[in-house]
Design an enzyme around this catalytic site. Structure first.
Site, PDB file in Angstrom:
ATOM      1  N   TYR A   1      -6.258   6.465   4.787  1.00 41.55           N
ATOM      2  CA  TYR A   1      -6.374   5.347   3.526  1.00 41.55           C
ATOM      3  C   TYR A   1      -5.646   3.854   3.914  1.00 41.55           C
ATOM      4  O   TYR A   1      -6.082   2.851   3.969  1.00 41.55           O
ATOM      5  CB  TYR A   1      -6.227   5.640   2.121  1.00 41.55           C
ATOM      6  CG  TYR A   1      -5.963   4.776   1.238  1.00 41.55           C
ATOM      7  CD1 TYR A   1      -7.242   4.199   0.741  1.00 41.55           C
ATOM      8  CD2 TYR A   1      -4.770   4.140   1.053  1.00 41.55           C
ATOM      9  CE1 TYR A   1      -7.039   2.843  -0.177  1.00 41.55           C
ATOM     10  CE2 TYR A   1      -4.522   3.215   0.172  1.00 41.55           C
ATOM     11  CZ  TYR A   1      -5.686   2.492  -0.305  1.00 41.55           C
ATOM     12  OH  TYR A   1      -5.510   1.681  -1.196  1.00 41.55           O
TER      13      TYR A   1
ATOM     14  N   ASP B   1      -9.625   5.867  -1.165  1.00 43.55           N
ATOM     15  CA  ASP B   1      -8.661   6.350  -2.093  1.00 43.55           C
ATOM     16  C   ASP B   1      -9.550   7.185  -3.302  1.00 43.55           C
ATOM     17  O   ASP B   1     -10.709   6.989  -3.319  1.00 43.55           O
ATOM     18  CB  ASP B   1      -7.814   5.321  -2.289  1.00 43.55           C
ATOM     19  CG  ASP B   1      -8.279   4.275  -3.377  1.00 43.55           C
ATOM     20  OD1 ASP B   1      -9.495   4.074  -3.378  1.00 43.55           O
ATOM     21  OD2 ASP B   1      -7.590   3.474  -3.929  1.00 43.55           O
TER      22      ASP B   1
ATOM     23  N   GLU C   1       0.814  -1.205  -0.284  1.00 43.06           N
ATOM     24  CA  GLU C   1      -0.001  -0.010  -0.058  1.00 43.06           C
ATOM     25  C   GLU C   1       0.873   1.180   0.142  1.00 43.06           C
ATOM     26  O   GLU C   1       0.442   2.198  -0.705  1.00 43.06           O
ATOM     27  CB  GLU C   1      -0.989   0.130   1.137  1.00 43.06           C
ATOM     28  CG  GLU C   1      -2.046  -1.218   0.996  1.00 43.06           C
ATOM     29  CD  GLU C   1      -3.206  -0.718  -0.137  1.00 43.06           C
ATOM     30  OE1 GLU C   1      -2.959   0.264  -0.522  1.00 43.06           O
ATOM     31  OE2 GLU C   1      -3.756  -1.771  -0.473  1.00 43.06           O
TER      32      GLU C   1
END
Length: 346
Positions: free
Chosen positions: A121, A139, A38
């Site tokens: 996020y 996102d 991520e």
């Protein structure tokens, strides 16, 4: 009035079952792997991340290994991915996990948010994918899909707008499969509900109830203000050679490309740069290049110069082909001059 998103989870998860992207961090799901992926994916395309992710996990297979890694090795592995502060924050967070959580990855959203470089996020993505917590990972993909399915023209760039869509997604995220829901929304946004150009509505599991499709507003949603133009900087890059090696200096510890190695450069016209550095030589025009950062564009002119002496300013180094390949992380901003550098190396 019913939230149109409430109809999305079942067809979306069915679509994901068939169309999910085969990505290395999904083949073996651990908090560490989800986290690294991520962070790498922030402002970076999936295709660019896959190879980096594999090499990174080979070098640093655990949080402990990352926490103990030499910074230059970390930066070299990150070379070319850009946004290098992400790599430094990864290591800071790894050290937090070792020092504050006994090496065990934190499992709650709030503890995840306490880690360096982990925003709302990323914390939601880890919490949902690795720990099964029903938190929407909001996102650009989720915001775009939600705005279109709802036919909602709320500005997604405002705090209130993001909170509005987050609440709408929170109401519909399935508690049994939150990670799959978030990943399915990511894939839908990347593959079908496209950000640039027409969305592929005929392939979308939401086509029967998507308000934007019904009203013909998909290409005007989501709403965001026009971007400000980038600042342009004219710079002169000095490719300085001595006996088959090129001169490098380290950038300042803070700011753009912080702490990385670079070919010496200064704002144009930089006529007196060599003298200011205490170096003597006759630089010649070698080429031009451009690199675009998020908020600034570098327009560069390269000057090539062979130095007779090997003395450099304090902190600078001479680098040969081997050091450039293995040791020093050079930002991709200087990629336009890579061929010129190769020609000057032995």
């Amino acid at each position: 009035m019913e939230n149109p998103l409430s109809q999305l989870p079942i067809p979306l998860l069915g679509w994901y079952q068939t169309h999910a992207r085969d990505l290395p961090w999904r083949r073996e799901v651990t908090p560490y792997r989800v986290w690294v992926s991520e962070i790498m994916l922030q402002q970076t395309r999936v295709a660019a991340v896959v190879g980096y992710f594999t090499r990174f996990l080979e070098a640093f297979p655990t949080v402990q290994a990352l926490a103990e890694a030499p910074e230059d090795q970390l930066m070299k592995l990150w070379q070319g991915l850009g946004y290098y502060s992400r790599a430094r924050n990864l290591q800071k967070a790894a050290r937090q996990i070792v020092d504050q959580f006994g090496g065990a990855f934190p499992s709650t959203y709030q503890d995840l948010r306490s880690l360096a470089g982990v925003g709302e996020y990323t914390a939601a993505a880890i919490a949902s994918i690795a720990f099964g917590q029903p938190v929407p990972a909001v996102d650009g993909n989720l915001l775009r899909v939600a705005a279109r399915v709802m036919g909602d023209d709320t500005d997604i760039t405002t705090t209130q707008g993001k909170r509005h869509f987050t609440q709408a997604l929170q109401e519909v995220i399935p508690t049994d499969f939150p990670g799959k829901f978030n990943q399915a929304m990511m894939d839908l946004g990347a593959m079908v509900c496209l950000p640039n150009g027409a969305p592929l509505c005929e392939e979308c599991p939401a086509q029967d109830f998507c308000v934007a499709r019904r009203e013909g507003t998909a290409q005007t949603l989501p709403v965001r203000p026009a971007k400000k133009p980038r600042r342009v900087e004219e710079r002169v890059v000095f490719l300085l050679f001595h006996q088959g090696k090129v001169a490098l200096r380290r950038r300042p510890a803070k700011g753009l490309l912080a702490g990385l190695w670079e070919y010496p450069n200064e704002p144009a016209p930089a006529q007196d740069a060599l003298a200011a550095w205490g170096l003597a030589g006759e630089p010649a025009f070698a080429g031009t290049g451009t690199h675009i950062f998020t908020h600034v564009e570098w327009r560069m002119t390269a000057l090539r110069c062979a130095l007779e002496e090997d003395t450099l300013p304090p902190g600078w180094v001479w680098a040969g082909r081997g050091e450039l390949a293995e040791t020093y992380a050079i930002p991709s901003a200087f990629a336009p001059f890579q061929t010129l550098v190769e020609e000057g190396l032995e």
